[in-house]
Design an enzyme around this catalytic site. Structure first.
Site, short mmCIF file in Angstrom:
data_model
loop_
_atom_site.label_atom_id
_atom_site.label_comp_id
_atom_site.label_asym_id
_atom_site.label_seq_id
_atom_site.Cartn_x
_atom_site.Cartn_y
_atom_site.Cartn_z
N SER A 702 112.58 72.14 21.51
CA SER A 702 113.67 72.03 20.52
C SER A 702 114.09 70.59 20.23
CB SER A 702 114.88 72.84 21.00
OG SER A 702 115.45 72.28 22.17
N LYS A 745 124.59 74.90 22.87
CA LYS A 745 124.31 73.55 22.36
C LYS A 745 125.44 73.04 21.47
CE LYS A 745 119.25 73.84 22.42
NZ LYS A 745 118.02 73.88 21.60
#
Length: 795
Positions: A702, A745
Site C-alpha cells: 500500500s 490509517k
C-alpha cells in the site's frame, strides 16, 4: 475464680457410650444441634452422654432417659449438610472418660442437673482372674488375654492396651471393651454400664453366652468354629452351584462373595451404584439405544472385580453416557430487542459488528433453526471476541461453553479416544456438552486458527462434522461410540487471522471481522466498563478515585500499543493499586487521575506515535501504515547520489514492500519525461529508499503511491507539503489499487497532524467506518491513477 460450667447433657439414641471407648455420633435433632454449635466455641469440649430408653421419643424428659451416662471428651466436630439442606447436621468424635449418675435433669437447661461420679469396686483380683480364665484359658498374663481378644474379635486396636497396669482400671477396660463389642442390645449394654462391681459385671458378660468358650479347650473351640464355618460354607456353596454351571474361577468367587453378603444382610458400594443407575434409567427419558447400551455395560460392571481396571473403565464410560444431555433443553429468549440491549450494554463501539450479529441471529431466532453457516468472529487479540460470544449467550438465555483449540494437533482431542485405550476419554466437544448439561448451549470454539496438523491426524477435518449443519445431527465420538445430536447447539468460532483458518472450515462459516478499537472507542470502553470494574474489584467508590478523559487518553496514547484494551485495563489496575498504597500512607481519600497523576504513577511514557514533520523537504513523503494494533504514519525518505543506477532499500523492508519499491521506480523511469526528469539521470545515480524505524519489519504493497511521490520529489527537488499523506498500491501502468485498513490509517494520519489524504477511489465505500468528527476535518481525495496525485501535488 469464675465458676466452671458443668458439661451439658447430650441425649443419644440406640447407643451406649462406655468409658475408655472411642465413639462417633451423628447429631440431627434441633436441641442437640444447638448444643453442639455452642460447644464448638469452647476451649474444653466435654459432654455427658446418656441414652434414652425409647428411641422414637423426640424430646425425652427425665423419666425417658437412663440415669447413668458417661462423661466424654469431644475431640472433633464435623459439620455435614442436613437432609432438608437448610441447616447443618453434625458428626462428633470423642472418647468416654468416667461414668456419671444423673439424679435430676432440667429439660429447659441442659446444664441444670444433679449428679455424682460412679467408681468401680474390686473385691479380689484372684476371683476376677479365675473368671477371665473361664473366657481365656491357658493365658498367663494380660497381654495374652488381649491377644485372644484380638484373635476372637479381630480388633487390632486392643493391642495398645497391653501395657495397662493390673488394677481396677485394667478390669474396667476389659469389661467395657467386651460389653461394647459383644452386646448389641441397648438394655444389656446399659446394665453393664450401671454395674459398679467388676466381678458382677464380668459374670453378666459370661452369662450372656460367652462363658461357653471357657468350658472347651482351645483345640475343641477351633473345631467347633470350623464346624460352624463348614456348615455356612456348604450352604453358600450349594446356593452358588445352583446358579453357576461352567464359569471361570474369578466369576465363581465373586458370586460366592455376593451370596455371603446376602447372608449377612450387607450390600456393597458397587451394588448401590448399580441400583442408582437403574433407577435413573427408569425415571428419565434416555433414548432407547442409550438405555440399551448402558444396561449392557452395567452387566459388565456388575460382573467385574471392584479392584480391577476393567471395572473402573466401565464405570467411567457409564458415567459419561449418563451425564451427557440427551433430552435436557433450556428455553431460549427469542427477543431481538433484548439481544440489541444486551450487546449495547456490554460493548461500546463495534456498531457494524453488532449490526451483523443481530442480522445473523434474527433469522435463526425467527425460524428456530440453526441450519445457516457458523458465526466466526475474526480480529486481533483483546478486541472482545470471546466477551461478545458471552453476551450473545446471555441475551439468548443460553448456557455458555468455551473450548480452546489453540495448539490442538491430535484429531482425538476433537473426536475422542477409543475406549479400549488406557486413559481414554471423550473429545473436547462432548466434554463441553457434559459441562453444558443441555442440548442447546452456545458453544464457543476459541482460536480456531491455532490448530495444527500432525501424524496423529487433522483436527480441522474432525471439526467439519461438528460445524456442518447437515452432518452434526449424528456426530460420532470414538469414545462414546454412539451418535450424538449437535444440531441444536449454536456454535461460534473465534480467530485472530483469517488466512490461517483451513479453507474447508472457512467455507462453513459466516466471517464477522472485529477491527482494532480507535482511541475514542477505547476511551468510551474505559469510562463505561474498565474503570468501574477495576474500582469494584478493589472495593473503591467512584467518587473517591475519578479518572479524567485527558488522563485516560494519555494512558491510551503513550502507555499502550494494542488493538484491544487488555493492557489498558492492567494499567488502570496499576493506578488503583498505587492509589490504595497512597491512601494507607497519607489518608488522602479523594483523588483525580489526570495527566500529571498518570505520569507520577506510571512513570515515563513507553510508546509514542508518529507526527508529521513541520518543514517540507525534498524526497520526504508521508505514507500510511496499517498495523495489528491500529495504524500509524509511515514517513518515506528518498535520496539520490552519484552512482551506477542501483536501488538501495533500507529500513527493514520485507519482500512485498521491496517489490513495491521496484515497481514504483520502474513506473517513474517509464514516465520520466512526464514528470520532468531526465531519463539519463537514472544511469548516473543510485537511489536510496529508507523507511525510519529499522527495528520494526515493514511489509505490504500500500505504500506504492507514496514511494513514487518520494522518488519524484527527490529527483526533481520539489517539496511535498508535510500535511499530506497517501496510500495505495501502484502498478507499472500507474493505476492506484485498493488497500485495507482505511479506518485505522485515516485515524492515525489525523492524529499525526495530516489534513489531506490521497487514497484509491475504490476505498470510498469504507469511509463510513471512519468517525464523522475526523472525516469533517480532513480533505480526502479519491484517485484512480497516479497522475491524479501528481497533478494535485506538483502542478
Amino acid at each position: 475464680m469464675p465458676a466452671v460450667k458443668k458439661p451439658q447433657i447430650l441425649v443419644v439414641r440406640n447407643q451406649v457410650i462406655f468409658p475408655y471407648n472411642g465413639f462417633e455420633l451423628d447429631v440431627g435433632r434441633e436441641r442437640s444441634k444447638k448444643l453442639i454449635k455452642a460447644l464448638k466455641n469452647l476451649k474444653t469440649k466435654r459432654l455427658v452422654l446418656v441414652t434414652q430408653k425409647n428411641s422414637d421419643q423426640l424430646n425425652p424428659e427425665f423419666d425417658d432417659i437412663y440415669h447413668c451416662g458417661t462423661l466424654c471428651d469431644i475431640d472433633e466436630i464435623i459439620e455435614v449438610p442436613s437432609e432438608d439442606g437448610k441447616t447443618a447436621d453434625y458428626k462428633i468424635k470423642g472418647k468416654g472418660l468416667q461414668r456419671v449418675a444423673i439424679t435430676s435433669f432440667s429439660d429447659a437447661d441442659l446444664t441444670k442437673y444433679d449428679h455424682h461420679f460412679l467408681n468401680s469396686t474390686l473385691t479380689e483380683n484372684k476371683a476376677l482372674d479365675k473368671l477371665l480364665e473361664r473366657i481365656f484359658p491357658d493365658k498367663e498374663d494380660f497381654a495374652e488375654i488381649l491377644d485372644s481378644l484380638n484373635s476372637f474379635l479381630e480388633l487390632q486396636e486392643l493391642k495398645k492396651l497391653s501395657k495397662v497396669p493390673k488394677d481396677i482400671k485394667r478390669y474396667d477396660i476389659i469389661t467395657f471393651k467386651l460389653a461394647s463389642l459383644i452386646f448389641k442390645d441397648i438394655t444389656l449394654q446399659q446394665a453393664i454400664l450401671e454395674e459398679n462391681d467388676i466381678e458382677k459385671r464380668l459374670q453378666k458378660i459370661i452369662g450372656s453366652g460367652i462363658e461357653d468358650l471357657g468350658h472347651i479347650s482351645e483345640e475343641a473351640r477351633a473345631k467347633q468354629r470350623e464346624s460352624e464355618f463348614d456348615k455356612i460354607d456348604n450352604r453358600i456353596t450349594r446356593k452358588v452351584n445352583e446358579q453357576l454351571s461352567r464359569q471361570q474361577r474369578d466369576f465363581y468367587l465373586r458370586e460366592k462373595l455376593r451370596v455371603i453378603r446376602e447372608e449377612i444382610g450387607m450390600t456393597s458400594k458397587k451394588e448401590d451404584e448399580v441400583s442408582n443407575i437403574r433407577k435413573k434409567l427408569e425415571e428419565n427419558p434416555y433414548p432407547e439405544h442409550i438405555k440399551k447400551r448402558i444396561l449392557s455395560e452395567l452387566d459388565h460392571f456388575e460382573n467385574s472385580s471392584s479392584s480391577s481396571q476393567e471395572s473402573t473403565l466401565t464405570k467411567t464410560y457409564i458415567d459419561t453416557l449418563m451425564n451427557l444431555p440427551w433430552w435436557q433443553e433450556s428455553k431460549d429468549n427469542a427477543d431481538v430487542k433484548n439481544l440489541i440491549k444486551i450487546l449495547n450494554k456490554n460493548h461500546s463501539g463495534l456498531d457494524k459488528v453488532k449490526e451483523r450479529v443481530v442480522e445473523y441471529l434474527a433469522v435463526q431466532l425467527r425460524t428456530k433453526k440453526l441450519k445457516g453457516p457458523i458465526m466466526c468472529l475474526v480480529g486481533p487479540p483483546g478486541v472482545g471476541k470471546s466477551s461478545l460470544a458471552k453476551s450473545i449467550a446471555e441475551a439468548l438465555n443460553k448456557c455458555f461453553v468455551k473450548v480452546s483449540l489453540g495448539g490442538v494437533h491430535d484429531e482425538s482431542e476433537i473426536r475422542g479416544h477409543r475406549k479400549t485405550y488406557l486413559g481414554s476419554m471423550p473429545g473436547r466437544i462432548l466434554k463441553g456438552m457434559v459441562r453444558a448439561k443441555v442440548i442447546n448451549p452456545l458453544f464457543l470454539l476459541d482460536e480456531i486458527d491455532k490448530m495444527t496438523s500432525s501424524n496423529q491426524g487433522y483436527p480441522s477435518g474432525a471439526l467439519l462434522e461438528v460445524l456442518d449443519p447437515e452432518l452434526n445431527n449424528k456426530f460420532s465420538d470414538n469414545y462414546v461410540e454412539e451418535d450424538y445430536d449437535l444440531s441444536k447447539v449454536m456454535f461460534v468460532a473465534t480467530a485472530n487471522y483469517i488466512e490461517d483458518i483451513p479453507e474447508a472450515l472457512l467455507d462453513r462459516m459466516e466471517v464477522i471481522e472485529l477491527t482494532s478499537y480507535t482511541e475514542q472507542e477505547k476511551l468510551q470502553i474505559t469510562k463505561s466498563h474498565l474503570v468501574k470494574r477495576c474500582l469494584d474489584d478493589a472495593e473503591i467508590k467512584t467518587d473517591d478515585l475519578k479518572f479524567t478523559d485527558e488522563g485516560i487518553s494519555y494512558i491510551i496514547k503513550f502507555y499502550t500499543r494494542e488493538a484491544g484494551v487488555r493492557q489498558l485495563e492492567r494499567l488502570i489496575q496499576q493506578i488503583v493499586r498505587k492509589y490504595i498504597v497512597n491512601l494507607q500512607k497519607t489518608g488522602e481519600q479523594q483523588v483525580v487521575v489526570d495527566v500529571d497523576l498518570v505520569k507520577k504513577y506510571l512513570k515515563k511514557e513507553i510508546f509514542d506515535y508518529t507526527v508529521r514533520d513541520e518543514d517540507a523537504l525534498p524526497g520526504i513523503v508521508n505514507g500510511m501504515a496499517y498495523t495489528p494494533t491500529g495504524g500509524d504514519l509511515l514517513p518515506i525518505e528518498v535520496t539520490h547520489v552519484a552512482g551506477k543506477g542501483d536501488l538501495i532499500l533500507t529500513g527493514n523492508l520485507k519482500q512485498t514492500m521491496r517489490e513495491s519499491a521496484s515497481v514504483a521506480l520502474g513506473y517513474v523511469k517509464a514516465n520520466a519525461q512526464s514528470f520532468n526528469i531526465n531519463p539519463n539521470l537514472f544511469k548516473k545515480v543510485d537511489i536510496n529508499i529508507h523507511v525510519p524505524g529499522g527495528g520494526i519489519p515493514k511489509d505490504g504493497p500500500s505504500a506504492g503511491a507514496a514511494l513514487v511521490t518520494a522518488i519524484i520529489s527527490s529527483l526533481t527537488g520539489k517539496k511535498v507539503d508535510p500535511k499530506i499523506a497517501m496510500t495505495g498500491e501502484i502498478t507499472l501502468r500507474g493505476k492506484v489499487m485498493t488497500i485495507g485498513g482505511v479506518k485505522e490509517k485515516t485515524i492515525s494520519a489525523y492524529r499525526g497532524g495530516v489534513r489531506t489524504i490521497f487514497m484509491p477511489e475504490k476505498n470510498e465505500r469504507y469511509l463510513d467506518e471512519v468517525p464523522k468528527d475526523i472525516v469533517k476535518d480532513l480533505e480526502i481525495i479519491l484517485v484512480k491513477e497516479y497522475k491524479d496525485i501528481y497533478n494535485k501535488i506538483f502542478n
